[in-house]
Design a protein around this motif. Structure first.
Motif, PDB file in Angstrom:
ATOM      1  N   UNK A  73       0.827  -1.203   0.000  1.00 44.63           N
ATOM      2  CA  UNK A  73       0.000   0.000   0.000  1.00 44.63           C
ATOM      3  C   UNK A  73       0.866   1.260   0.000  1.00 44.63           C
ATOM      4  N   UNK A  74       0.253   2.383  -0.231  1.00 45.52           N
ATOM      5  CA  UNK A  74       0.965   3.652  -0.434  1.00 45.52           C
ATOM      6  C   UNK A  74       1.491   4.211   0.898  1.00 45.52           C
ATOM      7  N   UNK A  75       2.572   3.581   1.381  1.00 40.66           N
ATOM      8  CA  UNK A  75       3.200   4.026   2.630  1.00 40.66           C
ATOM      9  C   UNK A  75       4.559   4.657   2.369  1.00 40.66           C
ATOM     10  N   UNK A  76       4.923   4.782   1.089  1.00 42.97           N
ATOM     11  CA  UNK A  76       6.215   5.333   0.724  1.00 42.97           C
ATOM     12  C   UNK A  76       6.541   4.993  -0.706  1.00 42.97           C
ATOM     13  N   UNK A  77       7.836   4.881  -0.986  1.00 43.89           N
ATOM     14  CA  UNK A  77       8.276   4.608  -2.339  1.00 43.89           C
ATOM     15  C   UNK A  77       9.509   3.726  -2.351  1.00 43.89           C
ATOM     16  N   UNK A  78       9.928   3.366  -3.567  1.00 40.98           N
ATOM     17  CA  UNK A  78      11.114   2.551  -3.785  1.00 40.98           C
ATOM     18  C   UNK A  78      11.919   3.188  -4.902  1.00 40.98           C
ATOM     19  N   UNK A  79      13.235   3.230  -4.714  1.00 39.58           N
ATOM     20  CA  UNK A  79      14.143   3.726  -5.746  1.00 39.58           C
ATOM     21  C   UNK A  79      15.226   2.673  -5.943  1.00 39.58           C
ATOM     22  N   UNK A  80      15.536   2.351  -7.193  1.00 43.62           N
ATOM     23  CA  UNK A  80      16.664   1.495  -7.525  1.00 43.62           C
ATOM     24  C   UNK A  80      17.692   2.386  -8.212  1.00 43.62           C
ATOM     25  N   UNK A  81      18.917   2.371  -7.692  1.00 46.17           N
ATOM     26  CA  UNK A  81      19.946   3.268  -8.204  1.00 46.17           C
ATOM     27  C   UNK A  81      20.958   2.527  -9.073  1.00 46.17           C
TER      28      UNK A  81
END
Length: 99
Positions: A43-51
């Motif tokens: 659910x929309x509790x934050x985000x994810x970033x792949x670097x």
């Protein structure tokens, strides 16, 4: 390479207010070649970033400029990993298997 997990620490109304600035920041990081993928957590509790691969200190400096960080709206969990397998389309960005 890193996976960054953002967790919101403020009500979604505050997040939504800063979201356009965060989106602009993300665009800048893609333009600078730092990020490979990003999106909302479900659910929309934050985000994810792949670097892309980079020094941890450089990533920390980049994350410190995120409007969510500047306004203390999210926390960041940074997970470093060294991919040993990569889909063919990602091999150019994976230094571990590109050689």
């Amino acid at each position: 390479m890193f996976v960054v997990l953002l967790t919101y620490t403020a009500p979604i109304e505050e997040i939504d207010y800063v979201l356009p600035d965060h989106a602009d920041w993300l665009t800048k990081q893609y333009e600078n070649g730092h990020f490979l993928a990003s999106g909302k957590r479900n659910p929309c509790i934050g985000g994810v970033i792949v670097t892309r691969p980079m020094a941890r200190g450089k990533l920390d400096a980049i994350l410190a400029t995120d409007p969510f960080a500047l306004q203390h709206l999210a926390t960041y969990e940074v997970i470093e990993f060294s991919p040993t397998r990569t889909a063919p389309e990602l091999r150019p960005v994976n230094e571990a298997v590109a050689h």
